[in-house]
Design an enzyme around this catalytic site. Structure first.
Site, short mmCIF file in Angstrom:
data_model
loop_
_atom_site.label_atom_id
_atom_site.label_comp_id
_atom_site.label_asym_id
_atom_site.label_seq_id
_atom_site.Cartn_x
_atom_site.Cartn_y
_atom_site.Cartn_z
N THR A 14 0.83 -1.22 0.00
CA THR A 14 0.00 0.00 0.00
C THR A 14 0.86 1.26 0.00
OG1 THR A 14 -1.20 -1.30 1.61
CG2 THR A 14 -2.04 0.89 1.18
N ALA A 34 12.36 20.79 -4.56
CA ALA A 34 13.61 20.05 -4.34
C ALA A 34 14.76 20.63 -5.16
CB ALA A 34 13.41 18.58 -4.71
N ARG A 46 8.14 -8.72 -4.20
CA ARG A 46 8.19 -10.19 -4.23
C ARG A 46 7.47 -10.74 -5.46
NH1 ARG A 46 9.09 -10.21 1.57
NH2 ARG A 46 7.22 -8.99 1.90
N LYS A 107 10.12 0.79 10.98
CA LYS A 107 10.45 1.11 12.38
C LYS A 107 11.10 -0.06 13.10
CE LYS A 107 6.01 -0.06 11.84
NZ LYS A 107 4.78 0.35 11.23
N GLY A 136 3.61 7.80 10.93
CA GLY A 136 3.15 7.98 9.54
C GLY A 136 3.43 9.34 8.97
N GLY A 189 -7.13 -1.68 7.08
CA GLY A 189 -5.78 -1.67 6.51
C GLY A 189 -4.74 -0.93 7.31
N LYS A 207 8.58 2.56 17.81
CA LYS A 207 8.55 4.00 17.49
C LYS A 207 9.07 4.82 18.67
CE LYS A 207 4.59 3.21 14.44
NZ LYS A 207 3.13 3.11 14.43
N GLY A 308 -1.44 4.65 6.75
CA GLY A 308 -2.18 4.85 5.51
C GLY A 308 -1.23 5.23 4.39
N1 HSE Z 1 0.23 -0.50 12.40
C1 HSE Z 1 0.64 0.83 12.64
C2 HSE Z 1 -0.41 1.52 13.47
C3 HSE Z 1 0.75 1.64 11.36
O1 HSE Z 1 -1.49 0.97 13.68
O2 HSE Z 1 -0.17 2.63 13.92
C4 HSE Z 1 2.10 1.87 10.84
O3 HSE Z 1 3.05 2.21 11.78
#
Ligand code: HSE
Length: 433
Positions: A14, A34, A46, A107, A136, A189, A207, A308
């Site tokens: 994604t 830039a 893959r 991460k 994100g 997702g 993180k 996302g």
């Molecule tokens: N799975 C992570 C979250 C998203 O739910 O925050 C990407 O870091």
């Protein structure tokens, strides 16, 4: 205009596809900002034949992603493969070894191997960038490394996992069960491929360890993050917290403790009770938010979409723009050799109020047994409620007055093995100011 910055993209999930869409949609604006075009030259994943909803024909295809950085038509590799080791790490190492810059959203890899990769990048004078790895689309790494660079950061904390935040805020709004809401988060997702990484707190701990290293100039120590997830929370905890004026949020928190020369690092990911008037209490759904407290800036709040395709691609391409501008700053905001190795902080003396929930057998004397243990450990109770039955068990939930964490731990150790408790007690800290 100057020569394009040539990009290899490894991983076409994604977010990888989001990067292609963003680079194509905003090509002219990006080139103006830039100072040169950003051009994807080669892609790898893959499965070459999978339908992805984007036209890959303008790009060369490389079967062996690990050698992308060695190609002459590549200046920067964008790693979107994921996983702390395996192909992602092999690709990161070969890319930097080949003297090419690396941009990653990974991460787990940075939490485990960030220091090694940053040291290699320094040796080779190339950029290693990972804005998309934390929260994100929120530019929190840039915010700490650049905007707040002049400050001593006293504390950094926040909501670092959108899946958990979505689950908790949806449970709060609807009274639905954990498993049901988790399935919805996966369908939307933003959950990790293995949802245990989200709900057990590992993703937030990855993180947090990265943020702590940047905020405090310390070596990453992911293994020292005291981590608990949200799987033990019941709808009744959320209702109880609401009745007391709190919401429950999974909070990652880091701060230094002790004095210069003997500083230690406190890092914890745990569900907290957050007062309803605290800014983090209003962070709902899959949103992330990070608070950093600087000694001159005061409290800074960064908030936005933590996952996302669009937001994560936005962070990746921001890193590419920096590289196109010629920026090769230190990955953790100072040379790896300057980062301090801070041992894990002792937590017993930390002062806090806590929510403590017991599931107990419904028989005379149980409440007296619990309150006696708390008394003997020196824990003072601010409020207590005993609520209905769940099977044969009854929930006893309380909020303590402020006191050392060690006192609550001692009370629980006095109750260990008691056949009055039907499951281990749950302790959640209450977020202070
Ligand atoms: N799975 C992570 C979250 C998203 O739910 O925050 C990407 O870091």
């Amino acid at each position: 205009m100057a020569e394009p910055l040539k990009i290899a993209l490894a991983g076409l999930g994604t977010v990888g596809v989001g990067v292609i869409r963003l680079v194509e949609a905003n090509a002219q604006l990006i080139a103006r900002r830039a100072g040169r075009p950003i051009q994807i030259t080669v892609v790898s994943a893959r499965d070459r034949n999978k339908a992805r909803g984007v036209d890959l024909s303008p790009y060369a295809w490389e079967d062996d992603m690990v050698i992308l950085g060695e190609r002459t038509d590549v200046d920067v590799v964008v790693e979107m493969v994921g996983g702390s080791d395996g192909p992602a790490l092999a690709l990161a190492r070969t890319t930097i070894e080949a003297g090419k810059a690396l941009v990653t959203a990974n991460k787990a890899m940075i939490a485990h191997h960030g220091l090694e990769l940053a040291a290699k990048a320094e040796d080779k004078h190339v950029a290693l960038k990972f804005e998309a790895a934390v929260a994100g689309g929120i530019p929190v790494i840039k915010g700490l490394r650049e905007g707040a660079a002049a400050n001593e950061i006293e504390r950094v904390y926040g909501i670092l996992n959108g899946t958990c935040n979505f689950i908790l805020s949806t449970m709060e709004d609807t009274g639905r069960d954990f498993a049901d809401v988790l399935a919805e988060a996966q369908a939307r997702g933003f959950a990790e491929a293995d949802p245990a990484f989200d709900v057990e707190g590992t993703d937030a701990a990855h993180k947090l360890s990265i943020l702590a290293a940047i905020a405090f100039g310390s070596k990453i120590d992911f293994g020292a993050v005291d981590t608990a997830g949200i799987t033990r929370l019941r709808a009744a905890d959320i209702a109880q917290a609401a009745a007391l004026g709190y919401v429950i949020r999974l909070i990652g928190m880091a701060e230094t403790d002790g004095v210069d020369g003997n500083r230690t690092l406190f890092q914890r990911v745990q569900p907290h009770l957050v007062p309803v008037d605290h800014p983090l209490a209003h962070v709902d759904g899959a949103t992330n938010a990070v608070v950093a407290e600087g000694n001159f800036s005061g409290r800074l709040l960064f908030q936005g979409a933590g996952a996302g395709d669009g937001p994560t691609a936005s962070a990746v391409v921001a890193d590419l723009i920096d590289i196109a501008r010629g920026e090769v700053s230190h990955a953790f905001s100072m040379p790896v050799g300057e980062l301090e190795a801070l041992g894990p902080a002792e937590t017993g003396h930390r002062q806090s109020r806590a929510y403590v929930r017991f599931m107990v057998a419904d028989r005379p004397g149980v409440l007296a047994e619990i309150t006696a243990a708390l008394r003997d450990a020196g824990v003072s109770i601010e409020s207590l409620i005993q609520k209905g039955r769940s099977g044969d068990a009854v929930m006893v939930a309380m909020v303590t007055h402020e006191g050392p964490e060690s006192a609550v731990r001692k009370a629980l150790s006095l109750l260990e093995g008691s056949d009055s408790l039907t499951e281990p007690p749950l302790v959640l800290q209450i977020l202070g100011d």
